[in-house]
Write a protein that holds these residues in place. Structure first.
Motif, PDB file in Angstrom:
ATOM      1  N   ARG A   1      -7.677   5.740  51.665  1.00  0.00           N
ATOM      2  CA  ARG A   1      -6.258   5.864  51.988  1.00  0.00           C
ATOM      3  C   ARG A   1      -5.736   4.511  52.453  1.00  0.00           C
ATOM      4  O   ARG A   1      -6.401   3.815  53.228  1.00  0.00           O
ATOM      5  CB  ARG A   1      -6.060   6.840  53.153  1.00  0.00           C
TER       6      ARG A   1
ATOM      7  N   ILE B   1      -4.817  13.611  56.513  1.00  0.00           N
ATOM      8  CA  ILE B   1      -4.118  12.913  55.419  1.00  0.00           C
ATOM      9  C   ILE B   1      -4.533  11.444  55.351  1.00  0.00           C
ATOM     10  O   ILE B   1      -4.733  10.899  54.276  1.00  0.00           O
ATOM     11  CB  ILE B   1      -2.584  13.015  55.592  1.00  0.00           C
TER      12      ILE B   1
ATOM     13  N   ILE C   1       2.257  28.869  58.826  1.00  0.00           N
ATOM     14  CA  ILE C   1       1.340  27.779  59.198  1.00  0.00           C
ATOM     15  C   ILE C   1       1.023  27.851  60.698  1.00  0.00           C
ATOM     16  O   ILE C   1      -0.096  27.579  61.127  1.00  0.00           O
ATOM     17  CB  ILE C   1       1.887  26.376  58.768  1.00  0.00           C
TER      18      ILE C   1
ATOM     19  N   THR D   1       7.055  21.027  53.174  1.00  0.00           N
ATOM     20  CA  THR D   1       6.848  20.974  51.724  1.00  0.00           C
ATOM     21  C   THR D   1       7.162  22.321  51.062  1.00  0.00           C
ATOM     22  O   THR D   1       7.932  22.391  50.107  1.00  0.00           O
ATOM     23  CB  THR D   1       5.369  20.648  51.427  1.00  0.00           C
TER      24      THR D   1
ATOM     25  N   THR E   1      10.473  23.455  48.823  1.00  0.00           N
ATOM     26  CA  THR E   1      10.296  23.875  47.423  1.00  0.00           C
ATOM     27  C   THR E   1      10.967  25.224  47.201  1.00  0.00           C
ATOM     28  O   THR E   1      11.651  25.440  46.188  1.00  0.00           O
ATOM     29  CB  THR E   1       8.787  23.978  47.069  1.00  0.00           C
TER      30      THR E   1
ATOM     31  N   GLN F   1       8.956  23.675  40.897  1.00  0.00           N
ATOM     32  CA  GLN F   1       8.133  22.599  41.487  1.00  0.00           C
ATOM     33  C   GLN F   1       8.286  21.297  40.710  1.00  0.00           C
ATOM     34  O   GLN F   1       8.367  20.219  41.271  1.00  0.00           O
ATOM     35  CB  GLN F   1       6.658  23.009  41.499  1.00  0.00           C
TER      36      GLN F   1
ATOM     37  N   ILE G   1       2.959  10.870  40.783  1.00  0.00           N
ATOM     38  CA  ILE G   1       3.148  12.197  40.170  1.00  0.00           C
ATOM     39  C   ILE G   1       4.616  12.466  39.838  1.00  0.00           C
ATOM     40  O   ILE G   1       4.916  13.208  38.925  1.00  0.00           O
ATOM     41  CB  ILE G   1       2.588  13.308  41.082  1.00  0.00           C
TER      42      ILE G   1
ATOM     43  N   PHE H   1       0.789  18.937  43.215  1.00  0.00           N
ATOM     44  CA  PHE H   1      -0.141  18.802  44.346  1.00  0.00           C
ATOM     45  C   PHE H   1      -1.067  17.606  44.164  1.00  0.00           C
ATOM     46  O   PHE H   1      -2.024  17.451  44.902  1.00  0.00           O
ATOM     47  CB  PHE H   1      -0.980  20.081  44.481  1.00  0.00           C
ATOM     48  N   SER H   2      -0.773  16.791  43.137  1.00  0.00           N
ATOM     49  CA  SER H   2      -1.609  15.656  42.786  1.00  0.00           C
ATOM     50  C   SER H   2      -2.944  16.155  42.216  1.00  0.00           C
ATOM     51  O   SER H   2      -3.146  17.363  42.073  1.00  0.00           O
ATOM     52  CB  SER H   2      -1.818  14.747  43.995  1.00  0.00           C
TER      53      SER H   2
ATOM     54  N   LEU I   1      -4.674  19.523  50.166  1.00  0.00           N
ATOM     55  CA  LEU I   1      -5.632  20.451  50.783  1.00  0.00           C
ATOM     56  C   LEU I   1      -5.036  21.859  50.889  1.00  0.00           C
ATOM     57  O   LEU I   1      -5.757  22.849  50.904  1.00  0.00           O
ATOM     58  CB  LEU I   1      -5.966  19.894  52.163  1.00  0.00           C
ATOM     59  N   GLY I   2      -3.720  21.932  50.958  1.00  0.00           N
ATOM     60  CA  GLY I   2      -3.076  23.235  51.154  1.00  0.00           C
ATOM     61  C   GLY I   2      -2.627  23.887  49.857  1.00  0.00           C
ATOM     62  O   GLY I   2      -1.866  24.862  49.889  1.00  0.00           O
TER      63      GLY I   2
ATOM     64  N   ALA J   1      -0.218  27.088  49.526  1.00  0.00           N
ATOM     65  CA  ALA J   1       1.147  26.849  49.050  1.00  0.00           C
ATOM     66  C   ALA J   1       1.433  27.688  47.803  1.00  0.00           C
ATOM     67  O   ALA J   1       2.492  28.300  47.687  1.00  0.00           O
ATOM     68  CB  ALA J   1       1.348  25.364  48.753  1.00  0.00           C
TER      69      ALA J   1
ATOM     70  N   GLU K   1       2.045  31.252  48.818  1.00  0.00           N
ATOM     71  CA  GLU K   1       3.367  31.411  49.446  1.00  0.00           C
ATOM     72  C   GLU K   1       4.481  31.330  48.401  1.00  0.00           C
ATOM     73  O   GLU K   1       5.408  32.142  48.402  1.00  0.00           O
ATOM     74  CB  GLU K   1       3.586  30.320  50.499  1.00  0.00           C
TER      75      GLU K   1
END
Ligand code: HEM
Length: 498
Positions: free
Chosen positions: A94, A111, A179, A311, A315, A365, A400, A437-438, A445-446, A450, A453
């Motif tokens: 990172r 992150i 969350i 996020t 969305t 999205q 992305i 989400f890449s 990670l989520g 996501a 949901e």
């Protein structure tokens, strides 16, 4: 005079190094100014628009300077998979953004952490999500509880005569509740929103600030900027937010500590409980310097809360806006629900039949393109990309957002067209270029949470309600770009379908 010449000499060395040594080795890109790089462009044009424009000019592999730090950006889908998935370890680092030393001391969290600290904590978080029921009915029930609360609240408001809804606020508290229940074990109440609003405000301001030009400019030299008028206030604001959020998190952890039985064999019901028990187990076993420290707990919670709330809520807000702006899409979703579901609550078992709804979520999205510039990675060794030799420690990212607006992959990319994700038999499919989400080892990670949901909220809201504009208050759909892209404030009308 002597000093002047020395300063002049140093500036000349800096400029020579900046323009001729560093730039020469890197892929092409827009002309950077010393110290501020290309960030000046973001003052008047949103960052994703700038990057898109530069990509059209310089190609799929290009360099943008964030301040004086070069950032290589990749825009070609196949190349992204070759690099970030097939050769994932080389891009797993990172970029260490200096503000994180304030928000997340010692590069902790999920992150922005790296190495075994990141790997062990990411694995642990995913395991906790699974233990809390992700991938099984238990997590679905948690989410559906908040979906049902939102439906009931909306119906109550309609019965009370409400004709205009600030629906983003309702989506926001619903997703915030989920969350919060995962991390801390309880929901937010709609009757007393103070706690949610306080935590949310801090998270939002961090997200807004994270995307601002001030952030990009102050990032590397915050010690200097903190003493300058104007910047000083911004610096102070950040410090205040950090203190307030830490207070919110400390309160939660302290409450858990007071009530927890660390020796109990019972399955933890939230992330903090799972973390404290795991930490206790490692301490008891005498494991030295394990990566589950107190600081790591705070930073991880901050990351889960900030990345997991805004996020998904944003969305969903875009989804509601798109289906209002495209009434024929709304009708098709509802016809599908009438055929396969009826007036009951939609669950994951219905997903396989709801091809058009799945396509609508996917297209929302893609078109909202939530993350205007992906979270920067760092090369962990020297690599070669399309003939460019990129050294170890270079900041690099898979962009992305340009991929999802690329006409090569999504013809008519700026139009909302769920049908692009349906095959000739009307079955939903997700092409590899759809990557909100890449991809690769540092992908979201989520993602599992996501996706759950997004599907359950979209399907159930569209099944229960018809959404429209409020007369005289058109929804502009203007994009407000910061660390994520949110719609300009909007309101809508709602009517009950069943
Ligand atoms: C629609 C919702 C979401 C979108 C579009 C989204 C998107 C992203 C993206 C693009 C990244 C960066 C990937 C990269 O570096 O290449 C990311 C990372 C991350 N996201 Fe999400 N995300 C969403 C929801 C969530 C949720 C619900 C959570 C947590 C509960 C979450 C937690 C994280 C974390 C912890 C990371 C860092 C992963 C790492 O560095 O290993 N996100 N997300």
């Amino acid at each position: 005079m002597g000093l002047f010449l020395v300063v002049l000499g140093l500036i000349a060395v800096y400029l020579f190094h900046f323009y001729f040594i560093r730039r020469r080795q890197l892929p092409p890109g827009p002309f950077p100014f010393p110290f501020i790089g290309n960030t000046y462009s973001f003052a008047h044009t949103p960052i994703d628009t700038c990057v898109q424009k530069w990509k059209d000019e310089y190609g799929d592999v290009m360099t943008v300077f964030m301040g004086h730090v070069p950032m290589v950006t990749i825009h070609d889908s196949k190349l992204i998979y070759d690099m970030f998935v097939k050769d994932g370890d080389a891009y797993i680092g990172r970029a260490q953004q200096r503000w994180n030393e304030i928000f997340r001391p010692a590069h902790t969290g999920l992150i922005f952490s790296e190495g075994s600290l990141w790997r062990d904590n990411r694995r642990f978080a995913l395991q906790v999500f699974r233990n809390l029921g992700l991938g099984r009915n238990i997590m679905q029930e948690r989410v559906l509880d908040d979906v049902t609360l939102l439906i009931d609240f909306t119906k109550k408001e309609l019965n009370a005569g409400t004709t205009e809804f600030n629906f983003f606020d309702e989506l926001d508290i619903s997703v915030g509740s989920i969350i919060n229940s995962i991390t801390f074990g309880y929901r937010f109440s709609r009757d007393n929103r103070t706690e949610f609003i306080k935590a949310k405000k801090i998270a939002t301001e961090q997200v807004l600030f994270g995307g601002s030009i001030l952030y990009r400019t102050m990032e590397e030299h915050r010690e200097l900027f903190r003493y300058l008028p104007f910047f000083r206030d911004t610096y102070q604001m950040i410090m205040n937010h950090t203190a307030e959020f830490t207070e919110f998190l400390s309160g939660q952890v302290a409450t858990h500590r007071k009530n927890i039985d660390l020796e109990s064999d019972e399955e933890p019901t939230d992330y903090v409980e799972a973390y404290l028990k795991h930490q206790h187990k490692l301490d008891k076993e005498g494991v030295k310097d394990h990566p589950f420290s107190e600081t790591q707990l705070y930073s991880g919670l901050l990351d889960l809360w900030v990345a997991g709330q805004e996020t998904t809520a944003t969305t969903l807000a875009w989804m509601v806006i798109y289906i209002i702006q495209n009434p024929e899409v709304q009708k098709k979703c509802q016809a599908e629900m009438d055929e396969f579901v009826g007036d009951r609550i939609v669950t994951l078992d219905d997903k396989v039949n709801l091809n058009y709804v799945n396509a609508t979520v996917a297209e929302s999205q893609r078109l909202c393109n939530l993350v205007p510039i992906n979270v920067p990675h760092r090369t962990t060794r020297d690599v070669e990309i399309r003939g460019y030799k990129i050294p170890k420690h270079t900041v690099i990212l898979n962009q992305i957002s340009t991929v999802m607006y690329d006409e090569r992959y999504f013809p008519g990319a700026k139009t909302f067209k769920p049908e692009r994700f349906l095959d000739e038999k009307g079955k939903f499919f997700a092409p590899p270029e759809l990557m909100p989400f890449s991809v690769g080892k540092r992908a979201c990670l989520g993602e599992g949470l996501a996706r759950l949901e997004l599907f359950l909220f979209t399907a159930n809201l569209l099944n229960q309600f018809k959404f429209g504009e409020v007369p005289g208050k058109p929804i502009t759909g203007e994009r407000i770009v910061s660390a994520t892209t949110a719609p300009a404030p909007w309101v809508c009308s709602i009517s009950v379908r069943h």
